[in-house]
Design a protein around this motif. Structure first.
Motif, PDB file in Angstrom:
ATOM      1  N   ARG A  17       0.844  -1.205   0.000  1.00  0.00           N
ATOM      2  CA  ARG A  17       0.000   0.000   0.000  1.00  0.00           C
ATOM      3  C   ARG A  17       0.879   1.255   0.000  1.00  0.00           C
ATOM      4  N   TYR A  18       1.929   1.252   0.812  1.00  0.00           N
ATOM      5  CA  TYR A  18       2.838   2.390   0.860  1.00  0.00           C
ATOM      6  C   TYR A  18       3.550   2.586  -0.476  1.00  0.00           C
ATOM      7  N   ALA A  19       3.937   1.499  -1.135  1.00  0.00           N
ATOM      8  CA  ALA A  19       4.589   1.595  -2.445  1.00  0.00           C
ATOM      9  C   ALA A  19       3.637   2.236  -3.460  1.00  0.00           C
ATOM     10  N   PHE A  20       2.365   1.877  -3.400  1.00  0.00           N
ATOM     11  CA  PHE A  20       1.356   2.462  -4.287  1.00  0.00           C
ATOM     12  C   PHE A  20       1.219   3.962  -4.008  1.00  0.00           C
ATOM     13  N   TYR A  21       1.142   4.316  -2.730  1.00  0.00           N
ATOM     14  CA  TYR A  21       1.037   5.716  -2.328  1.00  0.00           C
ATOM     15  C   TYR A  21       2.265   6.497  -2.803  1.00  0.00           C
ATOM     16  N   ARG A  22       3.433   5.900  -2.639  1.00  0.00           N
ATOM     17  CA  ARG A  22       4.675   6.556  -3.059  1.00  0.00           C
ATOM     18  C   ARG A  22       4.691   6.777  -4.569  1.00  0.00           C
ATOM     19  N   ALA A  23       4.128   5.860  -5.335  1.00  0.00           N
ATOM     20  CA  ALA A  23       4.027   6.047  -6.784  1.00  0.00           C
ATOM     21  C   ALA A  23       3.208   7.299  -7.102  1.00  0.00           C
ATOM     22  N   ALA A  24       2.133   7.517  -6.356  1.00  0.00           N
ATOM     23  CA  ALA A  24       1.308   8.719  -6.550  1.00  0.00           C
ATOM     24  C   ALA A  24       2.100   9.971  -6.181  1.00  0.00           C
ATOM     25  N   GLU A  25       2.842   9.924  -5.068  1.00  0.00           N
ATOM     26  CA  GLU A  25       3.660  11.073  -4.671  1.00  0.00           C
ATOM     27  C   GLU A  25       4.699  11.407  -5.734  1.00  0.00           C
ATOM     28  N   LEU A  26       5.394  10.392  -6.223  1.00  0.00           N
ATOM     29  CA  LEU A  26       6.421  10.621  -7.240  1.00  0.00           C
ATOM     30  C   LEU A  26       5.831  11.166  -8.527  1.00  0.00           C
ATOM     31  N   THR A  27       4.638  10.710  -8.869  1.00  0.00           N
ATOM     32  CA  THR A  27       3.968  11.222 -10.068  1.00  0.00           C
ATOM     33  C   THR A  27       3.771  12.727  -9.954  1.00  0.00           C
ATOM     34  N   GLU A  28       3.269  13.179  -8.810  1.00  0.00           N
ATOM     35  CA  GLU A  28       3.086  14.616  -8.605  1.00  0.00           C
ATOM     36  C   GLU A  28       4.420  15.352  -8.538  1.00  0.00           C
ATOM     37  N   GLU A  29       5.398  14.781  -7.835  1.00  0.00           N
ATOM     38  CA  GLU A  29       6.709  15.429  -7.706  1.00  0.00           C
ATOM     39  C   GLU A  29       7.379  15.640  -9.061  1.00  0.00           C
ATOM     40  N   LYS A  30       7.141  14.729  -9.982  1.00  0.00           N
ATOM     41  CA  LYS A  30       7.748  14.821 -11.315  1.00  0.00           C
ATOM     42  C   LYS A  30       6.927  15.693 -12.267  1.00  0.00           C
ATOM     43  N   GLY A  31       5.808  16.253 -11.771  1.00  0.00           N
ATOM     44  CA  GLY A  31       5.004  17.156 -12.586  1.00  0.00           C
ATOM     45  C   GLY A  31       3.945  16.491 -13.439  1.00  0.00           C
ATOM     46  N   TYR A  32       3.607  15.235 -13.127  1.00  0.00           N
ATOM     47  CA  TYR A  32       2.575  14.515 -13.870  1.00  0.00           C
ATOM     48  C   TYR A  32       1.312  14.411 -13.026  1.00  0.00           C
ATOM     49  N   ASP A  33       0.222  14.038 -13.669  1.00  0.00           N
ATOM     50  CA  ASP A  33      -1.062  13.945 -12.986  1.00  0.00           C
ATOM     51  C   ASP A  33      -1.592  12.525 -12.849  1.00  0.00           C
ATOM     52  N   TYR A  34      -1.240  11.652 -13.769  1.00  0.00           N
ATOM     53  CA  TYR A  34      -1.789  10.293 -13.817  1.00  0.00           C
ATOM     54  C   TYR A  34      -0.662   9.270 -13.888  1.00  0.00           C
ATOM     55  N   PHE A  35      -0.962   8.070 -13.419  1.00  0.00           N
ATOM     56  CA  PHE A  35       0.010   6.991 -13.555  1.00  0.00           C
ATOM     57  C   PHE A  35      -0.703   5.663 -13.729  1.00  0.00           C
ATOM     58  N   VAL A  36       0.000   4.747 -14.360  1.00  0.00           N
ATOM     59  CA  VAL A  36      -0.452   3.362 -14.466  1.00  0.00           C
ATOM     60  C   VAL A  36       0.679   2.501 -13.924  1.00  0.00           C
ATOM     61  N   ILE A  37       0.317   1.456 -13.232  1.00  0.00           N
ATOM     62  CA  ILE A  37       1.310   0.513 -12.723  1.00  0.00           C
ATOM     63  C   ILE A  37       1.448  -0.590 -13.755  1.00  0.00           C
ATOM     64  N   VAL A  38       2.648  -0.721 -14.311  1.00  0.00           N
ATOM     65  CA  VAL A  38       2.870  -1.709 -15.359  1.00  0.00           C
ATOM     66  C   VAL A  38       3.547  -2.965 -14.839  1.00  0.00           C
ATOM     67  N   GLN A  39       4.134  -2.865 -13.639  1.00  0.00           N
ATOM     68  CA  GLN A  39       4.765  -4.045 -13.042  1.00  0.00           C
ATOM     69  C   GLN A  39       4.861  -3.834 -11.532  1.00  0.00           C
ATOM     70  N   THR A  40       4.651  -4.898 -10.766  1.00  0.00           N
ATOM     71  CA  THR A  40       4.780  -4.834  -9.319  1.00  0.00           C
ATOM     72  C   THR A  40       5.658  -5.975  -8.840  1.00  0.00           C
ATOM     73  N   GLY A  41       6.156  -5.822  -7.659  1.00  0.00           N
ATOM     74  CA  GLY A  41       6.946  -6.882  -7.062  1.00  0.00           C
ATOM     75  C   GLY A  41       7.012  -6.693  -5.558  1.00  0.00           C
ATOM     76  N   ALA A  42       7.314  -7.766  -4.864  1.00  0.00           N
ATOM     77  CA  ALA A  42       7.423  -7.703  -3.407  1.00  0.00           C
ATOM     78  C   ALA A  42       8.317  -8.830  -2.928  1.00  0.00           C
ATOM     79  N   ASP A  43       8.949  -8.592  -1.806  1.00  0.00           N
ATOM     80  CA  ASP A  43       9.763  -9.600  -1.143  1.00  0.00           C
ATOM     81  C   ASP A  43       9.319  -9.631   0.313  1.00  0.00           C
TER      82      ASP A  43
END
Length: 86
Positions: free
Chosen positions: A15-41
């Motif tokens: 969940r935190y990784a998903f949230y961080r993806a949203a934060e990075l999207t905004e930080e980089k000046g974008y509005d939308y994102f799609v997750i094309v690959q996930t992973g976990a250990d």
């Protein structure tokens, strides 16, 4: 990429990784994102997402499209930062 220590569940790390993806999207000046690959250990308690960011909502995507601002708004009450006291 998001990692933690202690007794944090893998579900919460993801969940935190998903949230961080949203934060990075905004930080980089974008509005939308799609997750094309996930992973976990589970052993190391880390999770990662490979995302594609865009200024406009992607069309004809085979992936779910997320509005970064909406994700952050909806998830912020459930995200605890180290040292935040939440």
């Amino acid at each position: 990429f998001y990692g933690t220590h202690g007794n944090t569940s893998l579900e919460q790390v993801d969940r935190y990784a998903f949230y961080r993806a949203a934060e990075l999207t905004e930080e980089k000046g974008y509005d939308y994102f799609v997750i094309v690959q996930t992973g976990a250990d589970a052993k190391q308690r880390i999770a990662w997402n490979t995302v594609r960011m865009s200024k406009n909502p992607p069309t004809n995507e085979d992936f779910a499209v997320f509005d970064a601002q909406t994700v952050i708004k909806n998830m912020t009450p459930f995200i605890q930062r180290e040292g935040s006291g939440n």
